[in-house]
Enzyme design. Sequence first.
Site, PDB file in Angstrom:
ATOM      1  N   ASN A 171       8.182   5.664  15.393  1.00  0.00           N
ATOM      2  CA  ASN A 171       8.770   5.504  16.739  1.00  0.00           C
ATOM      3  C   ASN A 171       7.706   5.498  17.817  1.00  0.00           C
ATOM      4  O   ASN A 171       7.668   4.618  18.679  1.00  0.00           O
ATOM      5  CB  ASN A 171       9.719   6.671  17.036  1.00  0.00           C
ATOM      6  CG  ASN A 171      10.950   6.619  16.173  1.00  0.00           C
ATOM      7  OD1 ASN A 171      11.528   5.557  15.998  1.00  0.00           O
ATOM      8  ND2 ASN A 171      11.322   7.748  15.618  1.00  0.00           N
ATOM      9  N   GLY A 197       8.016  15.025  25.804  1.00  0.00           N
ATOM     10  CA  GLY A 197       7.739  13.589  25.663  1.00  0.00           C
ATOM     11  C   GLY A 197       7.053  12.930  26.833  1.00  0.00           C
ATOM     12  O   GLY A 197       5.862  13.125  27.066  1.00  0.00           O
ATOM     13  N   LYS A 210       7.849  24.084  21.299  1.00  0.00           N
ATOM     14  CA  LYS A 210       7.436  23.629  22.634  1.00  0.00           C
ATOM     15  C   LYS A 210       7.211  24.821  23.567  1.00  0.00           C
ATOM     16  O   LYS A 210       6.281  24.817  24.380  1.00  0.00           O
ATOM     17  CB  LYS A 210       8.490  22.680  23.208  1.00  0.00           C
ATOM     18  CG  LYS A 210       8.580  21.372  22.427  1.00  0.00           C
ATOM     19  CD  LYS A 210       9.838  20.625  22.777  1.00  0.00           C
ATOM     20  CE  LYS A 210       9.929  19.285  22.076  1.00  0.00           C
ATOM     21  NZ  LYS A 210      11.252  18.664  22.231  1.00  0.00           N
TER      22      LYS A 210
HETATM   23  N1  LIG Z   1      10.031  10.371  18.451  1.00  0.00           N
HETATM   24  C1  LIG Z   1       9.982  11.077  19.555  1.00  0.00           C
HETATM   25  O1  LIG Z   1      10.800  10.922  20.459  1.00  0.00           O
HETATM   26  C2  LIG Z   1       8.875  12.096  19.760  1.00  0.00           C
HETATM   27  C3  LIG Z   1       8.788  12.789  21.000  1.00  0.00           C
HETATM   28  C4  LIG Z   1       7.745  13.704  21.193  1.00  0.00           C
HETATM   29  C5  LIG Z   1       6.854  13.929  20.167  1.00  0.00           C
HETATM   30  N2  LIG Z   1       6.988  13.267  18.980  1.00  0.00           N
HETATM   31  C6  LIG Z   1       6.027  13.551  17.922  1.00  0.00           C
HETATM   32  O2  LIG Z   1       5.319  12.361  17.612  1.00  0.00           O
HETATM   33  C7  LIG Z   1       4.966  12.368  16.242  1.00  0.00           C
HETATM   34  C8  LIG Z   1       5.473  11.086  15.580  1.00  0.00           C
HETATM   35  O3  LIG Z   1       6.868  11.018  15.718  1.00  0.00           O
HETATM   36  P1  LIG Z   1       7.683   9.709  15.323  1.00  0.00           P
HETATM   37  O4  LIG Z   1       9.061   9.914  15.827  1.00  0.00           O
HETATM   38  O5  LIG Z   1       6.935   8.492  15.729  1.00  0.00           O
HETATM   39  O6  LIG Z   1       7.672   9.842  13.714  1.00  0.00           O
HETATM   40  P2  LIG Z   1       8.049   8.711  12.640  1.00  0.00           P
HETATM   41  O7  LIG Z   1       8.857   7.631  13.267  1.00  0.00           O
HETATM   42  O8  LIG Z   1       8.589   9.433  11.459  1.00  0.00           O
HETATM   43  O9  LIG Z   1       6.626   8.074  12.238  1.00  0.00           O
HETATM   44  C9  LIG Z   1       5.697   8.720  11.447  1.00  0.00           C
HETATM   45  C10 LIG Z   1       4.637   7.705  11.024  1.00  0.00           C
HETATM   46  O10 LIG Z   1       3.643   8.388  10.243  1.00  0.00           O
HETATM   47  C11 LIG Z   1       3.378   7.614   9.065  1.00  0.00           C
HETATM   48  N3  LIG Z   1       2.928   8.527   8.007  1.00  0.00           N
HETATM   49  C12 LIG Z   1       3.608   9.531   7.422  1.00  0.00           C
HETATM   50  N4  LIG Z   1       2.826  10.152   6.510  1.00  0.00           N
HETATM   51  C13 LIG Z   1       1.629   9.526   6.540  1.00  0.00           C
HETATM   52  C14 LIG Z   1       0.416   9.683   5.825  1.00  0.00           C
HETATM   53  N5  LIG Z   1       0.282  10.635   4.887  1.00  0.00           N
HETATM   54  N6  LIG Z   1      -0.615   8.854   6.127  1.00  0.00           N
HETATM   55  C15 LIG Z   1      -0.470   7.889   7.056  1.00  0.00           C
HETATM   56  N7  LIG Z   1       0.642   7.676   7.760  1.00  0.00           N
HETATM   57  C16 LIG Z   1       1.689   8.490   7.501  1.00  0.00           C
HETATM   58  C17 LIG Z   1       4.687   6.933   8.750  1.00  0.00           C
HETATM   59  O11 LIG Z   1       4.414   5.804   7.935  1.00  0.00           O
HETATM   60  P3  LIG Z   1       5.585   4.777   7.482  1.00  0.00           P
HETATM   61  O12 LIG Z   1       5.986   4.053   8.749  1.00  0.00           O
HETATM   62  O13 LIG Z   1       4.953   3.885   6.501  1.00  0.00           O
HETATM   63  O14 LIG Z   1       6.695   5.622   6.936  1.00  0.00           O
HETATM   64  C18 LIG Z   1       5.173   6.577  10.155  1.00  0.00           C
HETATM   65  O15 LIG Z   1       4.595   5.358  10.564  1.00  0.00           O
HETATM   66  C19 LIG Z   1       5.557  13.665  15.661  1.00  0.00           C
HETATM   67  O16 LIG Z   1       4.589  14.672  15.685  1.00  0.00           O
HETATM   68  C20 LIG Z   1       6.665  13.991  16.631  1.00  0.00           C
HETATM   69  O17 LIG Z   1       6.968  15.373  16.670  1.00  0.00           O
HETATM   70  C21 LIG Z   1       7.959  12.348  18.759  1.00  0.00           C
END
Ligand SMILES: NC(=O)c1ccc[n+]([C@@H]2O[C@H](COP(=O)([O-])OP(=O)(O)OC[C@H]3O[C@@H](n4cnc5c(N)ncnc54)[C@H](OP(=O)(O)O)[C@@H]3O)[C@@H](O)[C@H]2O)c1
Length: 435
Positions: free
Chosen positions: A20, A141, A212
């Site tokens: 995301n 965020g 947080k």
């Molecule tokens: N989403 C939000 O609204 C939000 C808000 C604030 C903070 N965050 C933080 O931002 C971070 C990412 O969130 P997200 O929502 O973007 O998560 P996400 O959609 O689950 O994306 C995670 C990414 O990491 C990749 N990944 C997982 N394991 C890996 C590994 N061993 N080596 C390389 N790549 C790997 C995944 O690959 P694949 O695509 O191939 O599965 C995916 O692209 C988290 O720490 C979350 O707490 C998110």
Amino acid sequence: MSKGAGKRASVGVGILGCGNVGSALLHLVAEHGEIIGARSGVDLRVERVAVRNVSKERSVAIADGVLTHDAEAVVTDPKVDVVVEMIGGIEPARSLILAALERGKPVVTANKELLANVGTELFDAAARAGVDLLFEASVAGGIPLIRPLRESLAGERIRRVTGIVNGTTNFILTRMTEEGSAFADALAEAQQLGYAERDPTADVEGFDAAAKAAILASIAFGAHVVAGDVYREGIAHITAADIRAAADLGYVVKLLAVAEELDGSVAVRVHPAMIPAQHALAAVRGSFNAVYIEGDAVGELMLYGRGAGGAPTATAVLGDLVDAAKNLRSGARGAIFGAPTRKPIHPIDEVESQFYVTIDVADRPGVLAAIAGVFGNHGVSIQSMQQQGRDTEAHLIFVTHLAREADLRATMHEVRELDAVERVGSVLRVVGGVG
Ligand SMILES: NC(=O)c1ccc[n+]([C@@H]2O[C@H](COP(=O)([O-])OP(=O)(O)OC[C@H]3O[C@@H](n4cnc5c(N)ncnc54)[C@H](OP(=O)(O)O)[C@@H]3O)[C@@H](O)[C@H]2O)c1
């Protein structure tokens, strides 16, 4: 490589995770690269992007040879100057960040779980390497919060930080307030709309908000605070009746993260609370987040916006990335972040709040006096009491003056033992004053 007059520096970026947030970041860099270069003097070159599954379809175009499943190779690639971690969780994110810092590469992360659990280890490593570890996106965020707290308010004595930092629970409580929905129905709606995970525990039980809160407390009070230091209660026990009763008294129920400094120690907690309907935080509806800061000189200020979502979060990551890249090229470290001191954690038992308590009793003479006696025995003084009669039963609603958590808990324990008491219903803290 220092930047000459009018000449832009070029900085190689290694991205870990393209979900995301990662894919939204790549969109922003592609769309706004030119503006970023003109404004900051830094051209960002995305050199490598690591994901778990390279065959997955992506919503963003990634040049040939850039995508890899080997995250370590991204960190060690000599073309990568700055690393952005958007994988989430503790491992392998922790090891990858440490490896980048050891190589003198600044790191930007959005990972609250990691910072709230092993932040000290990472900040120590960044300090040893003399490079930035920036994390604006990890709390609330897209809302600029960490930078205002540690830079704009660097000279401020902050007394308390109170936040609505979890959009899922705020959405659920807003539905319960505005539509009269039951908790389970509001949760199902949040899941349908993609605001809540299939397993909503981290949000609903307050774990996400606690992580947080730990980061917020660390920044606001320059203290080491980890997620385990945070007292935590979720919202699953809140009923539509509680919310209606709160509204009748002029309150709104919110899940709050509260961090404050009390007598040299830091008290950090996450719990549902009643706040006056006129309070600025009461107007934060739906999945929005806000953080309300109280300081000696600044008074009260509130930062409000989208606390989650790919694009808002990526905006915060991009701000950090530009900062880290500029600092790298100028040889400076941007963020003012002194070594955190080890301040004691204030035990939750000693924290004082006003409480709202509902008790169902058999409606017979002497019951009220018996209950009031128990309150009095524990030094909990009653500010107001309402009785709603139902033939042989009565529903009592008490609001207390300020009372210690331990005293209130002991009171409730003893009240439950009284013969005439059928049930102690809700116990909610009242934050922000009783009018
Ligand atoms: N989403 C939000 O609204 C939000 C808000 C604030 C903070 N965050 C933080 O931002 C971070 C990412 O969130 P997200 O929502 O973007 O998560 P996400 O959609 O689950 O994306 C995670 C990414 O990491 C990749 N990944 C997982 N394991 C890996 C590994 N061993 N080596 C390389 N790549 C790997 C995944 O690959 P694949 O695509 O191939 O599965 C995916 O692209 C988290 O720490 C979350 O707490 C998110």
